[in-house]
Scaffold this active site. Sequence first.
Site, PDB file in Angstrom:
ATOM      1  CG  HIS A 168      -2.180  -0.978   1.237  1.00  0.00           C
ATOM      2  ND1 HIS A 168      -2.702  -1.346   2.172  1.00  0.00           N
ATOM      3  CD2 HIS A 168      -2.808  -1.249   0.170  1.00  0.00           C
ATOM      4  CE1 HIS A 168      -3.728  -2.110   1.657  1.00  0.00           C
ATOM      5  NE2 HIS A 168      -3.835  -1.887   0.373  1.00  0.00           N
ATOM      6  CG  HIS A 224      -7.932   6.655  -1.502  1.00  0.00           C
ATOM      7  ND1 HIS A 224      -6.393   6.721  -1.671  1.00  0.00           N
ATOM      8  CD2 HIS A 224      -8.441   5.594  -1.558  1.00  0.00           C
ATOM      9  CE1 HIS A 224      -6.110   5.354  -1.831  1.00  0.00           C
ATOM     10  NE2 HIS A 224      -7.320   4.494  -1.836  1.00  0.00           N
TER      11      HIS A 224
END
Length: 616
Positions: free
Chosen positions: A274, A502
């Site tokens: 990520h 996000h």
Amino acid sequence: MDQDTQHGKWTVSSSEDDDEAIPLSGTTTAGPPRPAASGHSSPPGPKLEPVAATVEVKPEPVDPPAASSLAVGSEARQSPLTNQLSPVKFETSPSLAGKRKKEPSDGSGWALSDSDDDDDGDVKRKSLGKKAPPSPKKKKQKAETERPPSPYGRLYVDDPEDFFESSVPCLDDTYRFYLTKVTGLDRKYNSGALHIRDILSPLFGTLKESVQFNYCFDIAWMVKQYPSEFRDRPVLIVHGDKREAKARLLQQATSYPHVRFCQAKLDIAFGTHHTKMMLLWYEEGFRVIIMTSNLIRADWYQKTQGMWMSPVFPRLPEGSGESAGESPTFFKRDLLEYLASYRAPELEEWILRIKEHDLSEARVYLVGSTPGRYVGSDMERWGHLRLRKLLAAHTDPVPGEERWPVIGQFSSIGSMGPDKTKWLTGEFQRTMTTLGNSSLRTDPPLHLVYPAVEDVRTSLEGYPAGGSLPYSVQTAQKQLWLHAFFHRWKATATGRSHAMPHIKTYMRASPDFSQLAWFLVTSANLSKAAWGALEKKNTQVMVRSYELGVLYVPSAFNMKTFPVQRNPFPVSSSSSGFPVPFDLPPACYSPEDQPWIWNIPYSQAPDTNGNIWIPS
Ligand code: GNV
């Protein structure tokens, strides 16, 4: 999957009660992109028992609200019922789909890479308040002849010329914390914010080489974000894709020989890469950006995303010693340790390069996660135990601070067990409430900020924004206890209430929310995979994913606490107030609110663009 909205119940059949098994096929309407084999929406841990389970879900409102109550206009919005009654399949998150979808597109052409319809001036259907003047000629014909017209009016709208900076923008350089620009916002709200094209522009440095760490890539789009003069300079992509996903990623770069790849090892099941970071090597020095956006167009379009951007770190004088160029926060040591954890030959030259630079101006602490099972003193190297160690060492409670609330804000949620003590309060909250070495343990409020269905429905993107909020019904139904902590996404001060988050942030705020004890921006969502989970009677911590963020503590800024910035506009070059990216205090979900769950239908009320959401 069976639904019975009228009765407020969802049934998940045994065949798909595994988070891994979000059904594929389907022939109608919209749906979330299919998770990749490595998708982080697939939480770790034991698989569900093969028994049917039910979850209480409030019925959706029966009467669609008047179009005028929606936040943003669009052509499609004027006839929401048309789209409601004749839904058409479309791709929710084109480039994430490119990553996840194992199946080819349905042939309609709507699952193409973003780079096929981007900023060279293609079709413009959406009518946002600030519509760009149509750019003449170019690929308009191509786009319109090769594809059927979109029934959704959700093609990307070009930004006006002045969306991008033409001279060094006025940025607040106290914290070096910035949001990304949002297409369609009033100009004021994009001042002090950065698009990826701004970041890579020659105004920020004369680029020689770069590294892009990320989860999801649209290589053609990424290449176009580099200014033409730097476009063929070497770029190293650090990713976590394996097998077919890796083959597709490498395939994307066949016509870009300057783009090379480095695959991060992911040896623990359900781990993902990520980390979102740019390393930019300039004639003038070196810069680091730690951020929350994927390298796909959708992530830089209408979402709230954040970053820490370092200053340009100058090159050290020839022959400087090993410890030269260290920052008061040991940023250099910790960045090198994070990079070393990949044990990747491709990163070696970057490690040497960083050693040759002076990073002493960095005022943030690095908080990373890297997959592994750690014991002894290694337990504090990564994840929430790393944060715990930093908070113990570098915060000092002011009187009453042990009662200050903790706020966590994120865009996805993993499986946290059958009750709050299993990880959330037993382990994670203990880290979040650490202040200095005080043994005074209290349980202050924990506010978790995650969009409700209504936030997504009325957002700029509409329901497709939910394609980047991959909380699954299979996970949600196992932890209904969690939803009691939930608060809405509101961001009036930054103009971003309708730009779905996000970004991921965590902080400790005073009871009146005017001060912060610390602030963290990171790639880490609310999951054990990201933050780590204790095992073996707390003698071991297991981390599944790569994550990266930066921690701000007042002592590194010669402050006792950070005042919360009240009015962010107009932007000034230095302000002592911290620019928290959403409204404080967070607003509790009302009894009617439901957290956004991406793989169930929302068909009762149309979104901003007149569409409904039917996952396939
Ligand atoms: C939708 C994301 C990220 C990231 C990771 C996902 C998933 C998934 C779905 C969006 C996303 N994963 O930024 O690292 O299913 O894993 O944005």
